[in-house]
Design a protein around this motif. Structure first.
Motif: not given
Length: 344
Positions: A255-271
């Motif tokens: 979800x974060x790794x393949x996001x165009x808005x990120x650089x591939x090294x983070x995937x923040x999520x609220x749990x």
């Protein structure tokens, strides 16, 4: 006497031509001819047959590699990754010989000079050498070392149509799971997961019904095990659906790794950390380097399951190294089912 053909002096390889500002596209890569030295002492020259296209390249290209056991890729660098090939020539002192089939990490080229110590002979453990590029060891390790599937468990696999997920569901079933739920954003892939791979039901994140509501309907009594390759809202919903003592194994964060808005090294999520506490959940990330015994055990069981027909290796073969950059884009866009391999 047979004439030994001369060794190739160049190799075709895929290089990063420019660092993308978002997701990589074919125009960010170039297939070039590069000089190829003869193998030195302890080295072998390998003719690659197949190499794996894997989402981790997005992280290496994006440069956010803290904690990743692989180097970042800069403009002009050749790509690399798991490959299966045949030894063409061996330098002095090499335990390998011409004709040996091996796995190594110098994919994305048609020939490679590799230290023999960094090659693994294929042997006959698996019925087809290409199956050594399957990514099932991550799923197997996570489901046997971290989440530890028990008889009758309800198991959720996110990203079920990917290289890990297409094996994770069948593995969970073979380990004793009673109900296996998958996720994918493609209705066509959902049909294949139930018809071909034995998933009991498949949920479609991003549809009009919230993912949390879909999961509550599919598992009204909750889930015992999560094998997560995605993160994001799917991980958050899984926490909400967890039974007492549920075990979560995280093997990816697409979800974060393949996001165009990120650089591939983070995937923040609220749990919901409160639910983690009151439900006594375990939530751990899986890394194969932490479990060096898994690979051999997995290959043995994978080979037996393949031969018995209890499991398959879903994958797509893309012919030709020239199509490798396009294959990476198609992987990122989710166009394929299972692992994506380039046939050199």
């Amino acid at each position: 006497m047979p004439v030994t053909p001369p060794l190739p002096r160049t190799a075709r390889e895929v290089r990063l031509a420019s660092v993308p500002s978002g997701l990589p596209a074919p125009e960010n890569f170039a297939v070039v001819e590069a000089p190829l030295a003869a193998p030195g002492a302890g080295q072998v020259l390998i003719r690659n047959r197949y190499f794996l296209v894997f989402p981790g390249l997005r992280t290496l290209i994006g440069g956010e590699v803290e904690g990743v056991p692989l180097p970042a890729l800069s403009s002009g660098d050749a790509l690399f990754g798991p490959a299966v090939g045949e030894v063409v020539a061996a330098g002095g002192g090499s335990p390998l010989r011409p004709g040996d089939t091996v796995t190594h990490l110098q994919g994305w080229r048609d020939h490679a000079v590799v230290d023999a110590a960094h090659c693994t002979p294929v042997g006959d453990t698996l019925p087809d050498p290409v199956a050594h590029l399957a990514q099932g060891s991550s799923a197997y390790g996570a489901l046997t070392r971290l989440a530890r599937v028990r008889t009758g468990d309800t198991v959720l696999v996110t990203g079920a149509a990917g290289a890990v997920g297409t094996l994770a569901g069948p593995i969970a079933r073979l380990l004793g799971a009673g109900w296996v739920i998958g996720t994918t954003r493609s209705p066509d892939k959902a049909g294949r997961l139930t018809a071909e791979l034995g998933y009991d039901t498949v949920l479609l994140p991003g549809s009009r019904v919230s993912f949390a509501a879909q999961l509550a309907e599919a598992a009204p009594e909750g889930i015992d095990v999560l094998l997560d390759t995605v993160g994001g809202e799917q991980l958050a919903a899984a926490v909400g659906a967890a039974r007492q003592g549920a075990r979560f194994a995280l093997v990816g964060a697409l979800d974060g790794q393949l996001s165009a808005r990120r650089a591939g090294g983070s995937a923040p999520v609220e749990i919901d950390s409160f639910r983690i506490v009151v439900k006594g959940l375990s939530l751990r990330g899986y890394s194969g380097t932490d479990h060096p015994d898994v690979e051999e055990e997995w290959n043995g069981r994978f080979g037996a399951w393949l031969r018995s027909g209890e499991i398959t290796f879903p994958h797509t073969r893309i012919p030709g190294i020239d199509r490798a950059p396009q294959a990476l884009q198609e992987l990122i866009e989710g166009r394929h089912f299972g692992a994506v391999l380039v046939e050199v």
